[in-house]
Design a protein around this motif. Structure first.
Motif, short mmCIF file in Angstrom:
data_model
loop_
_atom_site.label_atom_id
_atom_site.label_comp_id
_atom_site.label_asym_id
_atom_site.label_seq_id
_atom_site.Cartn_x
_atom_site.Cartn_y
_atom_site.Cartn_z
N CYS A 185 -3.51 0.30 8.54
CA CYS A 185 -2.56 -0.41 7.66
C CYS A 185 -1.92 -1.87 8.08
O CYS A 185 -1.66 -2.66 7.34
CB CYS A 185 -1.20 0.53 7.92
SG CYS A 185 -1.28 2.10 6.97
N GLU B 240 2.28 5.39 0.30
CA GLU B 240 2.30 6.41 1.36
C GLU B 240 1.28 7.33 1.61
O GLU B 240 0.71 7.78 0.66
CB GLU B 240 3.60 7.26 0.97
CG GLU B 240 4.12 8.06 2.17
CD GLU B 240 5.41 8.72 1.81
OE1 GLU B 240 5.99 8.82 0.55
OE2 GLU B 240 6.19 9.58 2.62
N LEU C 272 -4.41 -3.99 6.44
CA LEU C 272 -4.04 -4.16 5.17
C LEU C 272 -3.10 -5.38 4.93
O LEU C 272 -2.99 -6.07 4.18
CB LEU C 272 -3.56 -3.01 4.63
CG LEU C 272 -4.76 -1.84 4.53
CD1 LEU C 272 -4.06 -0.54 3.84
CD2 LEU C 272 -5.71 -2.30 3.50
N ARG C 273 -2.15 -5.34 6.20
CA ARG C 273 -1.07 -6.43 5.79
C ARG C 273 -1.70 -7.62 6.02
O ARG C 273 -1.20 -8.70 5.55
CB ARG C 273 -0.05 -6.30 7.05
CG ARG C 273 1.13 -4.84 6.50
CD ARG C 273 2.03 -4.56 7.64
NE ARG C 273 2.81 -3.48 7.50
CZ ARG C 273 3.93 -3.59 6.83
NH1 ARG C 273 4.39 -4.81 6.40
NH2 ARG C 273 4.76 -2.30 6.59
N PRO D 96 4.75 2.17 8.25
CA PRO D 96 3.17 2.18 8.61
C PRO D 96 2.78 0.64 8.79
O PRO D 96 3.38 -0.29 8.14
CB PRO D 96 2.72 2.65 7.27
CG PRO D 96 3.72 2.47 6.09
CD PRO D 96 4.78 2.54 6.96
N GLY D 97 1.95 0.44 9.81
CA GLY D 97 1.09 -0.85 9.92
C GLY D 97 2.03 -1.75 10.75
O GLY D 97 1.83 -2.94 10.51
N PHE E 13 0.86 -1.01 -0.03
CA PHE E 13 -0.14 -0.08 -0.05
C PHE E 13 0.94 1.15 -0.01
O PHE E 13 2.09 1.19 0.34
CB PHE E 13 -0.95 0.03 1.15
CG PHE E 13 -0.23 -0.43 2.74
CD1 PHE E 13 0.07 -1.49 3.09
CD2 PHE E 13 0.24 0.80 3.40
CE1 PHE E 13 0.43 -1.89 4.31
CE2 PHE E 13 0.75 0.54 4.46
CZ PHE E 13 0.89 -0.62 5.06
N ASN F 154 -8.10 2.08 0.40
CA ASN F 154 -7.41 1.07 -0.18
C ASN F 154 -8.28 -0.46 -0.54
O ASN F 154 -7.48 -1.49 -0.78
CB ASN F 154 -6.39 0.45 0.85
CG ASN F 154 -5.08 1.46 1.23
OD1 ASN F 154 -4.35 1.43 0.20
ND2 ASN F 154 -5.02 2.13 2.06
N THR G 229 -9.23 4.74 5.83
CA THR G 229 -7.95 4.17 5.30
C THR G 229 -8.14 2.82 4.51
O THR G 229 -7.68 2.61 3.67
CB THR G 229 -6.95 4.30 6.58
OG1 THR G 229 -6.59 5.50 7.20
CG2 THR G 229 -5.44 3.64 6.00
N TYR H 263 -5.13 5.22 11.54
CA TYR H 263 -4.47 5.12 10.31
C TYR H 263 -3.57 3.81 10.35
O TYR H 263 -3.42 2.93 9.44
CB TYR H 263 -3.65 6.16 9.97
CG TYR H 263 -2.57 5.90 8.91
CD1 TYR H 263 -3.32 5.73 7.48
CD2 TYR H 263 -1.30 6.15 9.03
CE1 TYR H 263 -2.26 5.52 6.42
CE2 TYR H 263 -0.27 5.68 7.87
CZ TYR H 263 -0.90 5.36 6.73
OH TYR H 263 -0.18 5.25 5.67
#
Lengths: 217, 217, 217, 217, 217, 217, 217, 217
Positions: A208, A22, A211-212, C193-194, A20, A112, A108, A204
């Protein structure tokens, strides 16, 4: 020494490396810096911590290119990614005051390409509010929990849910709770196993991390 | 300047003023000081924080006059007060490691004539352990809750019980929990209303507060 | 009041609720309490923070039923789960002194049927040590990173890896680093991030979080 | 008691003793105090922490005698020293928000006759941004690094550069990073050897330390 | 998983990159780990924080290959670098108790080929002790100052000396001074310009910083 | 580098400058260092923080030249100053455990020729213990008050006594009181006017401050 | 419940007990509360922390009865006590920004009949500024020292002056100095003997302590 | 995602479970959220931390339905419960500035049907102010004590009163007292037995705890 454009270096290859792109964290930046970044941007871009004052100080053209949400203080520059199916993530809050942080996570994820369910105000002082949502939450792959004050909610959820639990301590509260350090420490010291956390108010970052997880096949 | 007897002044009229007598806090005292206090005592006396090393350093006679419990590190010198009926207080622990603190409370109550029910290891990570004891706890006038780490248990109880809830943060845990400050702050910042607290590991103080409640007509 | 068996209540249904069973955290328990838990256990059980002193104070029979690793201070009582294929998790350490925490994670994963690759001593002061392992790490679904002192390693990895990154701050270091709070704060404040985190030295918790990720279909 | 002129005592001999003169730190001073110092000054003088409000409250004459930079909040009263050749110092920032602190260092060096290269926004989350500037940085005698949040950049540079590395923690960040203490502690605990540091946001102090290095023959 | 040799990765190219080699920090390592590192070493090596207990736990052969100083807890494995001329560095202490930290700096410099003058017990409570050494100190290129408690000495030196001043806060003291945080903060907040600092008790780091200065042509 | 005698520099002229001589603070010094100082001493000397272990590690000759008090951990080397009349100072303690700190003050005053009255265990929980000593205390020129835990005693005395009140926070207590920081802060924040304080457990410093008062004509 | 007059209870007998009267601390009070106190006052009264906003919100009559100094934020209601001869107290500041705190002390002393000499901006970075005032300071019975940042000045004075030294830490500074905690801790940990201190910015308290000294016959 | 009504979930059954209903904590909520809660409310409702700005931002209709007290920042929506007889609770303050916190407690008790006596400004610096109210206080079943700064008042009361003592630390004070942490720690570390406490400035929580006591038959 006064060239604003030389003061930022976009990490354009980040999405290729980690999955993803920045985001632009606006809290420490002047409107001039934010505007210069917007003007130089090619691809869609997520902006965070864009408070209404900074948003209002952008030019009319810059404001027009943004999808801005004042509660979460986020903006989309350009179109978000297409949705990838039904929500596999829930974002839960202990109280009403935790909603802005929760929305930062929801936005966020949405930017994505992931939908998320918002489940607000289900703190442990009225346990029945949480228990009636339990089946819904047990079906989720990821549950983000925003909680301030004593942050007891992540511990209770940690003993009830099988999914990934990402707790976000919030700065909600006063006295020893102010700033969110008490909530953070309670989460870190949780008696429930396998809860992970991020910085205070960092909706945020929690997204993220989700998302991982969601990106894993 | 070396007269040990001049270094302590028993507050003999305390029970008349506040309803229960002075206890001897042994942690900062030398065995010689503790022994001198024991030798000068007339009335029954409660000793707290008497660790096995200090207990073992007392004379055989002094040891013989004590009813000593090594887990709670308490001792009775002389007979405790007669029991005043069935237990109106429960002492609850989140984990097994909180038991010594809980026992200090139970023993302090017992010395002053009150029985108490010990309900151990019912932390929120396995919520069913708590819920099956709920009716028993709802009937109590006072519930003392000893919890370390994230101390989420008092918040959950605070939303479920009508009685007086006295939370005792314990120093159980490691990392950010070590020392009990995280537990203390979580209790102070609790989202559940009307929970009160005392110093870390202070089972004695929680029991004294219970005595103030129980003593009210 | 002295019945040790009444002081713990195993949460036997936990695996059914969240996907993995309760472990016994031995740090705050007496050898008598640990022994009583072992004697009452039916299913296989993981013990953590079992230091050599407490391990040595168990009975010969109790010791014989344990697979004990002194470096990670973990023990398996009964057989671990069968391995579920090749490692999808790497456990990385910044320095040699972070190895015990990393091994606690590896052992917890192993007990629950997951293999893990240990990649030790690849801190950022010698960046080449990390970069030559990069491809291996990029292939992992989960990367656990144990780092003390300044904990710069998780930030560097966060910009390079697409998988789930669980950073474990360790108490390695002295001066402002002692206790791990500096490492924890650096991880929470990471510019990458994350990244998610757990309590200081909590290799067990990081592995449990990995189990939550690995368990997702 | 009301004589403003008696409230400051310029240390006029400082340059003779240590190699550079006293600067006027304006943050705690009233415009009247600052004006009185300006009016009494003979030699050129550097002013730091002169925010736009205080600058605007000076008289027109006082403002006219100043070369003022609002980003770094510095002003030159009188001409800076002549330049002593090409830059032997680089001032590096991890992010865009660290630029004001970096500029305070650049301006302090310039006032004392030294040029410096500003290398902005090369934090470790996008490591390639740093690596492509590496040869330039390896050639410098002194590298000042301004970094907030987790301050991982100084550690990475510490393993790559032979020059003197002066890290300046900045107050950039939120949650546990707010105020710069997390960045400061990460720098102090760095795993890379021989990094030195100064107070949070102290670009001026870092430049003074550089002057002590550059002044050595 | 039990191969000790796989748990450390020497950064052998460090001297080529930054001008001096990696040292072995022994505080967090077991004697087995230290021994394995010694056995695998080719080039001369500096060991720090090697306390007498760990030193005594090494094999006779390993001890024999070491030049060990118990006060500074440092050891040289192999010959130190040849001396590069007269001392350009002084190591100053505020009190007698700061001497071990100062010696760690002196030994680190010596191992890398630099002599240093030790000037002990010249704290500001007896200012004349310092003033009579002033000329000697003004001639030095680098002055390392080890000071605990209130750490007032670096501030006084900062106003008197033109050289590079590296202050090392020490953990000497009690009450609010214990641990060295008060000394560290006093140094960071110093009113004297251009003083830099390192972690508490980090004589090694101060010496490495000095090496970065001394190495500049 | 190994010459112990070069590691301390007695400030022999201190009494001439400030009215009383330098004491030797033994806590951070090795027995060898303490012995060397004793052997080199000409005039009478006060030693503080000389714990029984260090005292026992001195040579028989060195021990013989000392008047040692293990409770206060002080020693006189040589004869104390002659008494200068009746006590103008009282040293008061809130509890029995504060007595060692109080005695350090009494011994320091005695070494310098001043007698002091010790009034122990008069904390505010039993206010009558204090009130019956009030007239005695009101007649004193200086009252030193040693108190740990909540340190409420100095505030109560501050509203009742006209003399100089020097409060010494002690490290007595547990939980949030441990280390004396809570007591220190309570004293600094006192609602009673004109109370001054010193470092935690610093009975010596309180006595030195009293000497500055008593020395005034 | 709304009767403002019932919300304060002047301690009118204080001067008789301790030698000086109660002052009105205005920081936490509303203008209505301050006005009600002024209207009810009989004797002269000192007001502290009366900032210009609150002062401006008083009625014209109330303002007219005050001798107000905006720098120190103090006001005299009624005539101060007659002067008792030449100044026996000096109030010293390390920097220009410490002057408001110093003036609060000077004004408090003046209200109670004592003159004081103000010696400003003599911090240790330019030691000569202090040394040329040394004889003047050595003649004083009491020296109050206001210092922020590293607060090195009290330590230097403590080794040079025989009088009573009352150090006032100030909140001057930034980064680790902000709020004055670093200055406070440096003073408490001072290597110079017999320095006492008060709360941060508490010029009033330092003056009250001086009154206790000056009042001794 | 923008439906305000979905962001709060009233815990309507709370009074049935614990004896008193949920209050609306307004500090972290927007006027729109507060208004929506008011509009949806059926039963009478207590609002806390409703500052004048938020109160003024409500609609005229919403304001009209409130009984608002700006000092305590509380409002009643709907009629409070009928009074249950004479006051069995006293609310005591150490100073005038603690009154707003005390009033929050008084108003919370009143909303729930209990009268309370307010005893203001009886701090320990003028002990007679407290002692003349002692008999009145000894007759109370519950005494709530609001105290900032050093919070010595609860300790003194703890030794004199037999009733339940609930201490509320307040954020009144400056320097080390600012924020109320010093007061909180002093209360937790109190030498007087059986005092309980709540979060800083939490007058509401103290009143809820009193309700738990008063509700016991």
């Amino acid at each position: 020494m006064n060239d604003i454009a030389s003061e930022f270096v976009l990490d354009e290859a980040r999405a290729g490396r980690i999955g993803f792109g920045e985001a632009v964290f606006c809290a420490g930046k002047s409107p001039a810096q934010i505007g210069a970044i917007l003007d130089s941007a090619g691809a869609p871009m997520l902006l965070t911590r864009l408070d209404p004052e900074r948003h209002g100080a952008l030019t009319r053209e810059q404001q027009a290119q943004l999808d801005y949400d004042p509660v979460s203080r986020t903006a989309f520059s350009g179109a978000p990614a297409a949705l990838r199916g039904a929500a596999r993530t829930a974002v839960v809050t202990a109280g009403t005051s935790d909603v802005p942080v929760a929305r930062e996570a929801v936005r966020t994820l949405r930017f994505n390409g992931h939908d998320a369910a918002l489940v607000a105000d289900v703190g442990v002082a009225g346990l029945w509010r949480l228990l009636r949502r339990l089946e819904e939450l047990r079906a989720m792959q990821v549950v983000i929990v925003a909680a301030g004050m004593d942050a007891a909610l992540p511990s209770v959820l940690g003993g009830l849910l099988p999914g990934v639990i990402i707790a976000v301590p919030t700065s909600v509260g006063y006295g020893v709770a102010a700033g969110g350090q008490a909530a953070l420490n309670a989460i870190l010291a949780s008696c429930a196993p396998g809860i992970v956390t991020v910085n205070i108010d960092n909706g945020y970052g929690a997204a993220c991390a989700a998302l991982r997880v969601l990106g894993t096949p």
